[in-house]
Design a protein around this motif. Structure first.
Motif: not given
Lengths: 131, 211
Positions: A23, A26-27, A30-31, A34, A37-38, A41, A69, A73-74, A77-78, B83, B87, B91, B94, B191, B195, B198, B201
């Motif tokens: 896990t 996995g975290v 994703y982190t 994130l 992406a931030v 953005t 971005q 995401h793809l 996240f996906l 966003l 996230y 999680l 998971l 998700h 997209i 994104v 915006f």
């Protein structure tokens, strides 16, 4: 090793849902997604508001940032990968992107062309006056 | 560490039959792939709305333009909400994998609250625009704007309802295979909405305020 064993469900990180994936890794995935992406953005908002760049190039830069971005995401996240277990998902995605590009670029091209070929209002008035 | 991973991989590879011997794909793959196709068709629909917006973006009919109407601060907060909820949705998928009930409810709750915050901000923005006479009937630009952004908002609303239904199913039915497949589809949907946002915006709000 190069043989395709199983396909992978879209959005699944592992081809084998019954195998316990760590896990924590996995975290981490994703982190990272994130954070990237931030950053992208924040860059988009900064690019749109700064006067540092040539104004004509800003919208192109924003488009590039949005594409980047979307990729983040793809991937994060996906869980879209280039692996053989993901071929079907990627092919469907590629077809979707093709249709989206055709619809958007085609509409914009055709409408811009129509606008160009449109007679300006003043000329139109003149024509009517001549009769 | 690396050796252990490599060994683990080898064991897995050997334990799995080849594609030709594996038989039909599992239901999880078939369902996920079908939903993937649906999402792509949904995105094609959004592409049509995007094209309409891009064509009509300057057809303000003497009414207010994006430069006067859009509030970038509120858009930035909305983007952050969506966003972050994407996230926490990741999680959640998971913790679903490790079948932990309290963690699943918590992740779903945070996802829901962030999604709802996004929606409230958007509705307030719409209400403010309509209050100053910039409703969808004012100009072609505003019609396209409300169609495009409103359609995304409707998708988020549907996603929130879906999330509540899924949590009720987890509570009543537990982590059955059917429920897990639906949760997989939900996270794909959520998700994909991010997209779309994104592009929203970028194209509507940021390009809309460029001089």
């Amino acid at each position: 090793m190069t043989d395709t064993h199983y396909d992978r469900a879209p959005g699944d990180a592992s081809a084998l849902p019954d195998v316990e994936q760590g896990t924590s890794s996995g975290v981490l995935v994703y982190t990272i997604g994130l954070v990237l992406a931030v950053v992208l953005t924040a860059m988009s908002f900064w690019v749109a508001n700064t006067s540092l760049f040539w104004a004509g190039g800003v919208s192109l830069g924003l488009t590039v940032l949005a594409i980047a971005q979307m990729g983040i995401h793809l991937v994060f996240f996906l869980h879209v990968t280039t692996g053989p277990d993901n071929t079907n998902n990627v092919m469907a995605l590629a077809f979707g992107v093709l249709i989206v590009a055709l619809v958007v670029v085609g509409s914009l091209l055709i409408m811009a062309d129509l606008n160009d070929n449109m007679m300006p209002a003043a000329e139109l008035m003149n024509l009517q006056m001549q009769h | 560490m690396n050796i252990a991973v490599a060994l683990d991989d080898e064991v897995r590879q050997e334990a799995r039959p080849r594609a030709s011997e594996a038989g039909p794909a599992t239901k999880r793959i078939v369902v996920g792939y079908g939903f993937w196709i649906f999402l792509l068709s949904d995105i094609v629909m959004f592409a049509a709305f995007f094209a309409a917006y891009a064509v009509l973006a300057h057809a303000t009919a003497g009414g207010p333009s994006g430069l006067q109407l859009f509030n970038q601060r509120s858009v930035a907060i909305e983007t952050g909400c969506l966003l972050a909820s994407s996230y926490t949705c990741g999680l959640m998928s998971l913790v679903i994998g490790s079948r932990r009930y309290p963690a699943t409810y918590l992740a779903a709750l945070i996802t829901f609250v962030l999604g709802a915050a996004f929606l409230i901000l958007e509705v307030r923005e719409f209400a403010g625009m309509i209050a100053v006479g910039a409703g969808p009937q004012r100009s072609a630009f505003l019609s396209a704007f409300f169609t495009l952004v409103g359609c995304h908002g409707l998708h988020v609303t549907a996603g929130l309802v879906w999330l509540v239904v899924m949590m009720a199913q987890v509570a009543i039915k537990g982590f059955r295979e059917t429920v897990e497949r639906r949760l997989l589809c939900f996270s794909l949907f959520w998700h994909a909405l991010d997209i779309v946002w994104v592009w929203l915006f970028t194209v509507v709000y940021l390009m809309g305020v460029l001089s």
